[in-house]
Motif scaffolding. Sequence first.
Motif, short mmCIF file in Angstrom:
data_model
loop_
_atom_site.label_atom_id
_atom_site.label_comp_id
_atom_site.label_asym_id
_atom_site.label_seq_id
_atom_site.Cartn_x
_atom_site.Cartn_y
_atom_site.Cartn_z
N UNK A 193 28.19 50.88 39.25
CA UNK A 193 29.55 50.50 38.86
C UNK A 193 30.38 51.77 38.69
N UNK A 194 31.35 51.97 39.59
CA UNK A 194 32.18 53.17 39.55
C UNK A 194 33.64 52.77 39.55
N UNK A 195 34.19 52.57 38.34
CA UNK A 195 35.57 52.10 38.24
C UNK A 195 36.58 53.08 38.82
N UNK A 196 36.25 54.37 38.80
CA UNK A 196 37.17 55.36 39.37
C UNK A 196 37.31 55.21 40.88
N UNK A 197 36.34 54.56 41.48
CA UNK A 197 36.29 54.43 42.94
C UNK A 197 37.09 53.23 43.42
N UNK A 198 36.93 52.07 42.76
CA UNK A 198 37.57 50.86 43.29
C UNK A 198 38.57 50.18 42.36
N UNK A 199 38.75 50.70 41.13
CA UNK A 199 39.72 50.13 40.21
C UNK A 199 41.01 50.94 40.25
N UNK A 200 42.14 50.27 40.22
CA UNK A 200 43.44 50.96 40.34
C UNK A 200 43.70 51.85 39.13
N UNK A 253 42.43 44.08 38.96
CA UNK A 253 42.55 45.54 38.83
C UNK A 253 42.04 46.29 40.06
N UNK A 254 41.45 45.59 41.00
CA UNK A 254 40.91 46.26 42.18
C UNK A 254 42.02 46.80 43.07
N UNK A 255 41.75 47.92 43.71
CA UNK A 255 42.66 48.43 44.73
C UNK A 255 42.71 47.42 45.87
N UNK A 256 43.83 47.34 46.59
CA UNK A 256 43.98 46.33 47.67
C UNK A 256 42.82 46.31 48.66
N UNK A 257 42.33 47.48 49.03
CA UNK A 257 41.21 47.56 49.97
C UNK A 257 39.99 46.84 49.42
N UNK A 258 39.73 47.03 48.12
CA UNK A 258 38.53 46.45 47.53
C UNK A 258 38.71 44.99 47.13
N UNK A 290 37.05 39.46 48.10
CA UNK A 290 37.32 38.14 48.66
C UNK A 290 36.33 37.79 49.76
N UNK A 291 36.02 38.76 50.60
CA UNK A 291 35.03 38.53 51.66
C UNK A 291 33.68 38.14 51.06
N UNK A 292 33.28 38.83 50.01
CA UNK A 292 31.98 38.54 49.41
C UNK A 292 31.97 37.19 48.70
#
Length: 292
Positions: free
Chosen positions: A282-289, A83-88, A93-95
């Motif tokens: 945890x801010x789903x509005x920020x990084x969740x699509x 559900x993450x935006x592509x950027x996140x 993946x990096x983490x």
Amino acid sequence: MISSLIALNPEDKYELFLADYIGMFLLLAPLVGLFLFFTFYVIEILYLRNYKKPLVVFANVSFFKINDSQRQILSNNFHFYTRLKPKYKRYFEHRVASFVNTYEFVGRDISVTEEMKITIAGTAIMLTFGMRDYLNPLFKRIIIFPDIYYSEQTENYHKGEFNPKLASIVFSWKHFKEGIEISNDNLNLGLHEFTHAFHIHATKSDKVTSVLFNESLQNLFRVVSNPQMREHLINSGFLRDYAYENQFEFVAVLLEYFFESPHEFKTKFPTIYTKVKHMINFNENYFITTIQ
């Protein structure tokens, strides 16, 4: 006089001036750097206390990459990741790659597979995704058993544990995997043990991530220490009984419910849900699509 016979070359004067300038820079640079670091720290603490979140979370400019099979493991096991935006997703993946590269994975009576590494790393990163400091220095290795194991340290059988003395987190792979595959029973061994490790580390650290966690945790304890709220929480039967063993188990169980039953949690206990949300930024509005 002899001194009157010695003349400085104009170029020598320039070289001396430049050497002095460089020397002053080398002397002052660490002090300036320390001042800037302290200033940023103070500004971020003030920002954190006003907005309940750190000023910066994702600060890396270079990225570790994972391969297609590892990416598929994440997609198959973590609805959070899909559900993450592509950027996140890229940050996630990096983490995950960074986690796998940082910690030693040790199998006891079981061979460590790529699936084990990626799902264990993914669980830890999901928990700490809202934090800038996501790697925990209190453990150095992940020990994996095939099933319930006997611990000589505690002289008991365990499904999992965080052992600070051995700088290790230990899992029964059977029960760790069940925690991921059964996503609606509020039992997630990985989240539970990683929360213990993060909770204990936060009590020992003055980093912004730990300050946020600790201050939000104290706010949470103030809420649940209210007699009416505490009675309502216990009588509701929402949390399993093990949550009331001590504060560490309470926090670990809350995080399991937060990720596995977020809608029910938010509906029944919105104030507690919000405090937990602040604890881990945890801010789903920020990084969740999309919020489902």
